[in-house]
Write a protein that holds these residues in place. Structure first.
Motif, PDB file in Angstrom:
ATOM      1  N   ASP A  90      41.849  29.326  21.985  1.00  0.00           N
ATOM      2  CA  ASP A  90      41.958  30.467  22.885  1.00  0.00           C
ATOM      3  C   ASP A  90      42.303  31.745  22.124  1.00  0.00           C
ATOM      4  O   ASP A  90      41.761  32.818  22.420  1.00  0.00           O
ATOM      5  CB  ASP A  90      43.013  30.196  23.962  1.00  0.00           C
ATOM      6  CG  ASP A  90      42.528  29.237  25.034  1.00  0.00           C
ATOM      7  OD1 ASP A  90      41.311  28.998  25.106  1.00  0.00           O
ATOM      8  OD2 ASP A  90      43.368  28.737  25.800  1.00  0.00           O
ATOM      9  N   GLU A 110      44.597  40.682  33.341  1.00  0.00           N
ATOM     10  CA  GLU A 110      44.537  39.651  34.385  1.00  0.00           C
ATOM     11  C   GLU A 110      43.137  39.574  34.979  1.00  0.00           C
ATOM     12  O   GLU A 110      42.614  40.559  35.499  1.00  0.00           O
ATOM     13  CB  GLU A 110      45.537  39.939  35.504  1.00  0.00           C
ATOM     14  CG  GLU A 110      45.486  38.891  36.611  1.00  0.00           C
ATOM     15  CD  GLU A 110      46.412  39.168  37.786  1.00  0.00           C
ATOM     16  OE1 GLU A 110      46.478  38.315  38.698  1.00  0.00           O
ATOM     17  OE2 GLU A 110      47.059  40.236  37.789  1.00  0.00           O
ATOM     18  N   ILE A 150      36.634  31.164  30.683  1.00  0.00           N
ATOM     19  CA  ILE A 150      37.508  31.287  31.848  1.00  0.00           C
ATOM     20  C   ILE A 150      36.728  30.847  33.081  1.00  0.00           C
ATOM     21  O   ILE A 150      35.661  31.386  33.373  1.00  0.00           O
ATOM     22  CB  ILE A 150      38.000  32.735  32.017  1.00  0.00           C
ATOM     23  CG1 ILE A 150      38.897  33.126  30.846  1.00  0.00           C
ATOM     24  CG2 ILE A 150      38.740  32.916  33.338  1.00  0.00           C
ATOM     25  CD1 ILE A 150      39.303  34.589  30.849  1.00  0.00           C
ATOM     26  N   THR A 180      41.077  31.472  38.387  1.00  0.00           N
ATOM     27  CA  THR A 180      41.979  32.612  38.509  1.00  0.00           C
ATOM     28  C   THR A 180      43.314  32.143  39.063  1.00  0.00           C
ATOM     29  O   THR A 180      43.369  31.132  39.776  1.00  0.00           O
ATOM     30  CB  THR A 180      41.385  33.673  39.464  1.00  0.00           C
ATOM     31  OG1 THR A 180      41.097  33.067  40.735  1.00  0.00           O
ATOM     32  CG2 THR A 180      40.134  34.282  38.890  1.00  0.00           C
ATOM     33  N   THR A 221      43.786  34.161  35.445  1.00  0.00           N
ATOM     34  CA  THR A 221      43.883  33.903  34.013  1.00  0.00           C
ATOM     35  C   THR A 221      44.435  35.158  33.362  1.00  0.00           C
ATOM     36  O   THR A 221      43.949  36.260  33.636  1.00  0.00           O
ATOM     37  CB  THR A 221      42.517  33.548  33.403  1.00  0.00           C
ATOM     38  OG1 THR A 221      42.068  32.300  33.934  1.00  0.00           O
ATOM     39  CG2 THR A 221      42.626  33.419  31.885  1.00  0.00           C
ATOM     40  N   MET A 268      46.208  33.254  25.776  1.00  0.00           N
ATOM     41  CA  MET A 268      45.533  33.107  27.045  1.00  0.00           C
ATOM     42  C   MET A 268      46.275  32.095  27.894  1.00  0.00           C
ATOM     43  O   MET A 268      46.545  30.984  27.454  1.00  0.00           O
ATOM     44  CB  MET A 268      44.074  32.673  26.848  1.00  0.00           C
ATOM     45  CG  MET A 268      43.240  32.883  28.120  1.00  0.00           C
ATOM     46  SD  MET A 268      41.500  32.364  27.994  1.00  0.00           S
ATOM     47  CE  MET A 268      41.034  32.875  26.362  1.00  0.00           C
ATOM     48  N   ARG A 289      45.990  30.145  31.351  1.00  0.00           N
ATOM     49  CA  ARG A 289      45.028  29.782  32.384  1.00  0.00           C
ATOM     50  C   ARG A 289      45.776  29.266  33.608  1.00  0.00           C
ATOM     51  O   ARG A 289      46.225  28.127  33.641  1.00  0.00           O
ATOM     52  CB  ARG A 289      44.059  28.722  31.854  1.00  0.00           C
ATOM     53  CG  ARG A 289      43.284  29.176  30.614  1.00  0.00           C
ATOM     54  CD  ARG A 289      42.433  28.033  30.044  1.00  0.00           C
ATOM     55  NE  ARG A 289      41.792  28.408  28.791  1.00  0.00           N
ATOM     56  CZ  ARG A 289      40.605  29.031  28.710  1.00  0.00           C
ATOM     57  NH1 ARG A 289      39.954  29.320  29.822  1.00  0.00           N
ATOM     58  NH2 ARG A 289      40.089  29.356  27.549  1.00  0.00           N
TER      59      ARG A 289
END
Length: 251
Positions: A69, A100, A217, A220, A222, A229, A231
């Motif tokens: 990531d 975001e 991605i 949401t 994320t 990152m 998630r």
């Protein structure tokens, strides 16, 4: 999980006997059968070894994913922080940037919204970038189209107000309900609806979706915080911890 469990069993098997004796390629059927029985007996007597092995493997997998990531974030940093259209809030000159990817119909995005706001306000030195990433159906797409259209026609301050209204909206987002919202804010509803269906709005959503695909991605919210990152939803305390850790690493 099954892959992890299989690997853990192999790891535990090594622990069950001398490493030099573990040569499955050259075992006879009888030796292999005896070895399996010994491993089973060992694990039955010492089940904590298996759990420990699974824990080690899961930790290694998490570290590998985190590094992957970080590499994705690094290679897409310009698009993340300077795409030329995403709304920027908080402190534009903040020492830490939070990006975001959000969807207005996402329950966890709604849960995160007040906590992100509290973090930004209390800290005072964080830049927030919002990526409109509608993935939960027509209502999500209409909401993002509406928010982007408002920003394009009326500017960032109006976007911020509409963003809050949409994240707290109850009921379905439809052209009718969004027209009423536009009128509540004093906008020309027809102009907003026309802009929602424009190429300019479609291009922004498409570009963000392409970025999300490059970053792998799929859900949401994320968050990208510095080079990390995250998630999924993250409680306020954990966000604060990451911010503190990033600053500490920077000295």
């Amino acid at each position: 999980m099954m892959k992890t469990l299989t690997a853990a069993v192999a790891f535990a098997a090594v622990l069950a006997g001398p490493a030099a004796a573990f040569d499955p390629e050259n075992m006879t059927d009888a030796e292999r059968s005896a070895f399996r029985a010994e491993v089973r007996a060992y694990l039955m007597d010492n089940p904590e070894v298996l759990m420990e092995a699974i824990g080690v493997l899961e930790q290694r997998e998490a570290e590998t994913q985190a590094q992957a990531d970080q590499n994705l974030v690094s290679s897409n940093m310009d698009a993340l922080v300077d795409d030329g259209f995403s709304w920027v809030g908080g402190n534009p000159d903040g020492d830490i940037t939070i990006v975001e990817f959000m969807d207005y119909r996402c329950g966890y995005c709604r849960r995160a919204y007040p906590e992100v706001e509290e973090l930004i306000e209390a800290d005072g030195n964080i830049r927030l970038i919002v990526k409109e990433f509608p993935i939960l159906g027509e209502g999500s797409t209409l909401s993002s189209q509406f928010a982007i259209a408002v920003r394009q026609l009326h500017g960032d301050d109006e976007y911020e107000a509409v963003h809050e209204a949409l994240i707290n909206m109850r009921g379905d987002a439809t052209e009718e309900s969004l027209s009423r919202m536009a009128e509540t804010f004093g906008y020309d509803a027809d102009a907003i609806l026309e802009q929602m269906n424009s190429d300019e709005v479609a291009a922004e959503i498409a570009e963000t979706r392409a970025l999300a695909q490059r970053l792998q991605i799929t859900g949401t919210p994320t968050f990208v915080m510095a080079d990390q990152m995250i998630r999924g939803y993250l409680p306020l305390e954990q966000m604060e911890g990451i911010v503190d850790s990033v600053r500490a690493d920077r000295g």
